[in-house]
Scaffold this motif. Structure first.
Motif, PDB file in Angstrom:
ATOM      1  N   GLU A  56      42.554  38.588  44.623  1.00 41.15           N
ATOM      2  CA  GLU A  56      41.383  38.135  43.871  1.00 41.15           C
ATOM      3  C   GLU A  56      40.252  39.163  43.869  1.00 41.15           C
ATOM      4  O   GLU A  56      39.618  39.403  42.834  1.00 41.15           O
ATOM      5  N   GLN A  57      39.993  39.800  45.003  1.00 39.11           N
ATOM      6  CA  GLN A  57      38.933  40.809  45.097  1.00 39.11           C
ATOM      7  C   GLN A  57      39.215  41.971  44.136  1.00 39.11           C
ATOM      8  O   GLN A  57      38.339  42.408  43.393  1.00 39.11           O
ATOM      9  N   ASN A  58      40.438  42.462  44.149  1.00 38.37           N
ATOM     10  CA  ASN A  58      40.812  43.575  43.266  1.00 38.37           C
ATOM     11  C   ASN A  58      40.751  43.167  41.799  1.00 38.37           C
ATOM     12  O   ASN A  58      40.362  43.963  40.938  1.00 38.37           O
ATOM     13  N   ARG A  59      41.134  41.929  41.518  1.00 38.75           N
ATOM     14  CA  ARG A  59      41.087  41.426  40.137  1.00 38.75           C
ATOM     15  C   ARG A  59      39.639  41.350  39.658  1.00 38.75           C
ATOM     16  O   ARG A  59      39.317  41.761  38.532  1.00 38.75           O
ATOM     17  N   ARG A  60      38.744  40.852  40.503  1.00 39.44           N
ATOM     18  CA  ARG A  60      37.325  40.785  40.157  1.00 39.44           C
ATOM     19  C   ARG A  60      36.775  42.184  39.864  1.00 39.44           C
ATOM     20  O   ARG A  60      36.051  42.386  38.898  1.00 39.44           O
TER      21      ARG A  60
END
Length: 169
Positions: A56-60
């Motif tokens: 999720e962090q990388n996607r954000r």
């Protein structure tokens, strides 16, 4: 600027030939609803890439950086951005209308714009296991001696600042 993403996209910015503009965003402040809205504004290829990112962090980070690039490159340089990747993966505008660079660390993303070559880097200050190996093998003996005299918090800051001076341009 460190603001909500929707506030960032509302500006019409001008940039003089001698200045640079840096925008900072805390990507943790992006709600899931806003993240979906941001993703819907990406082009098809970037949306497919975003969907493949499980973390999720990388996607954000990916979605926020692509949206900011899209919005601000067009606003600042008055043309649809056609982005290429140069040496070491540094992005550039193929039409040469301006320069930009992007970085992220932890919860933050920074993007910088200019009409001259520009680079930006962001590092989360914290402890990491490789620091002593890097210090002992890549720093000048005088730097190593100075760093060894510092407490952990001061060491980490001084280490990152010294390391910045060693990065290639």
């Amino acid at each position: 600027m460190d603001q909500n993403w929707s506030e960032l996209t509302g500006y019409d910015l001008e940039l003089s030939k001698d200045d640079c503009l840096c925008l900072m965003m805390n990507i943790r402040q992006i709600t899931l609803t806003d993240l979906d809205l941001m993703q819907s504004q990406l082009d098809e290829m970037d949306e497919l890439k975003a969907n493949k990112i499980a973390n999720e962090q990388n996607r954000r980070q990916f979605i926020a950086s692509r949206l900011l690039q899209k919005v601000y490159l067009k606003s600042i340089f008055s043309s649809k951005p056609d982005i290429g990747l140069g040496v070491n993966g540094k992005p550039f505008l193929k039409n040469g209308s301006g320069e930009f660079n992007i970085t992220h660390s932890g919860d933050y993303l920074v993007i910088a714009f200019a009409y001259h070559p520009i680079g930006v880097d962001l590092e989360k200050i914290g402890d990491f296991p490789e620091r002593n190996f890097i210090k002992d093998n890549f720093f000048h003996p005088g730097e190593t001696t100075e760093l060894n005299q510092l407490q952990d918090e001061d060491f980490n800051t001084a280490f990152l600042l010294a390391g910045q001076e060693k990065k290639p341009c």
